[in-house]
Design an enzyme around this catalytic site. Sequence first.
Site, PDB file in Angstrom:
ATOM      1  N   LYS A 145     -22.969  40.718  -5.694  1.00  0.00           N
ATOM      2  CA  LYS A 145     -21.809  41.279  -6.397  1.00  0.00           C
ATOM      3  C   LYS A 145     -20.697  41.492  -5.382  1.00  0.00           C
ATOM      4  O   LYS A 145     -20.878  42.193  -4.387  1.00  0.00           O
ATOM      5  CB  LYS A 145     -22.175  42.596  -7.063  1.00  0.00           C
ATOM      6  CG  LYS A 145     -20.980  43.256  -7.746  1.00  0.00           C
ATOM      7  CD  LYS A 145     -21.369  44.466  -8.525  1.00  0.00           C
ATOM      8  CE  LYS A 145     -20.171  45.104  -9.193  1.00  0.00           C
ATOM      9  NZ  LYS A 145     -20.547  46.269  -9.978  1.00  0.00           N
TER      10      LYS A 145
ATOM     11  N   LYS B 215     -21.874  37.829  -9.446  1.00  0.00           N
ATOM     12  CA  LYS B 215     -20.749  38.456 -10.144  1.00  0.00           C
ATOM     13  C   LYS B 215     -19.567  38.621  -9.211  1.00  0.00           C
ATOM     14  O   LYS B 215     -19.773  39.075  -8.083  1.00  0.00           O
ATOM     15  CB  LYS B 215     -21.202  39.826 -10.638  1.00  0.00           C
ATOM     16  CG  LYS B 215     -20.125  40.641 -11.306  1.00  0.00           C
ATOM     17  CD  LYS B 215     -20.676  41.966 -11.687  1.00  0.00           C
ATOM     18  CE  LYS B 215     -19.603  42.800 -12.336  1.00  0.00           C
ATOM     19  NZ  LYS B 215     -20.069  44.108 -12.657  1.00  0.00           N
TER      20      LYS B 215
HETATM   21  C1  PBG Z   1     -19.909  49.002 -11.782  1.00  0.00           C
HETATM   22  C2  PBG Z   1     -19.671  47.809 -12.615  1.00  0.00           C
HETATM   23  C3  PBG Z   1     -18.490  47.079 -12.628  1.00  0.00           C
HETATM   24  C4  PBG Z   1     -18.649  46.062 -13.548  1.00  0.00           C
HETATM   25  C5  PBG Z   1     -19.928  46.173 -14.088  1.00  0.00           C
HETATM   26  N1  PBG Z   1     -20.555  47.256 -13.484  1.00  0.00           N
HETATM   27  C6  PBG Z   1     -17.194  47.301 -11.931  1.00  0.00           C
HETATM   28  C7  PBG Z   1     -17.155  47.704 -10.543  1.00  0.00           C
HETATM   29  O1  PBG Z   1     -18.037  47.380  -9.729  1.00  0.00           O
HETATM   30  O2  PBG Z   1     -16.215  48.406 -10.225  1.00  0.00           O
HETATM   31  C8  PBG Z   1     -17.579  45.070 -13.852  1.00  0.00           C
HETATM   32  C9  PBG Z   1     -17.707  44.277 -15.078  1.00  0.00           C
HETATM   33  C10 PBG Z   1     -16.485  43.564 -15.461  1.00  0.00           C
HETATM   34  O3  PBG Z   1     -15.449  43.547 -14.752  1.00  0.00           O
HETATM   35  O4  PBG Z   1     -16.509  42.981 -16.546  1.00  0.00           O
HETATM   36  N2  PBG Z   1     -21.182  49.406 -11.525  1.00  0.00           N
END
Ligand code: PBG
Length: 323
Positions: free
Chosen positions: A196, A249
Amino acid sequence: MNLIRRPRRNRQSAVIRDMVQETRLSVTDFILPLFVMEGQNVRSEVASMPGIYRLSLDLLLEEIQECVDLGIKTFDLFPNLPESKKDKYATESHNPDGLYLQAVRAVKERFPDVMVMTDVAMDPYSSDGHDGVVEDGKILNDPTLEVLGKMALAQAQAGANILGPSDMMDGRVGYIRQVLDEAGYYDVAIMSYAAKYASAFYGPFRDALDSAPKFGDKETYQMNPANSREALIEAQLDYDEGADFLMVKPALAYLDVIKLLNDNFHLPIAAYNVSGEYAMVKSAARNGWLDGERAMMEVLLSIKRAGANVILTYFAKEAARLL
Ligand code: PBG
């Protein structure tokens, strides 16, 4: 002219193009993320995600019914909480009477065959807007694991089928697996956000949950967009710690990372087609700058072609209608 190879022969009609098509989308590839909020009969559109709503539980159940009718079987739930429910230790995340766990139970009760995926991370419940316990401006790893363990157990107790640890803390998959196993939840799966990245494409999601960090950024835990070899380290750790799926991601700017994990690991690979990727297509389509449906299908197909056989996407419902 005599050309031995004429690749256009295999493109000459719809029938032959269809026959030689290498990648095909199916509604079973999709997981639809859904935002739940407090209240009754509330449907609040996320300004930066046209067509996507925060729903109160009653409407969430209706929405899931519509999606099930279209063939979507897995839903990833996220809570939008008022500021008053947030604190330093994300206590609300393991409150069995809280909005989120109530929603998980209600969905499983009404739709026993649907798979509910839950998010295991502190940010929607954190008054600091971070994914970890904050002390002196630092995000602490190991104290965060304790919170994640409580959250994971509470989600399993509420009936979640797949847990999605999404915070990039070290050791979280193994820690959560151990907590689950000790409590006998052997069948609850873990879809680890293995690679991520610290991405600008999460902006609209943070609008949806009012969860933007109150200070600083997430660069001490999420990965540097410049790195792909490091994704192999993260994926190996999560594999060794017992993850059932490995996720990349965002998806679109990281198709090479999806391919890298697919080439190197024999677990199912998931990709999260994130909020900003959705917003880009939607905003351009709304302006008449591109054909939104075609762009959507092309995006989803590319993610699958790169090697993700599970796609978390806000387009799931719209795409399901076209498939
Ligand atoms: C945070 C989380 C995020 C997303 C899913 N879980 C955002 C972040 O890390 O700030 C993002 C999902 C998206 O942008 O559609 N645990």
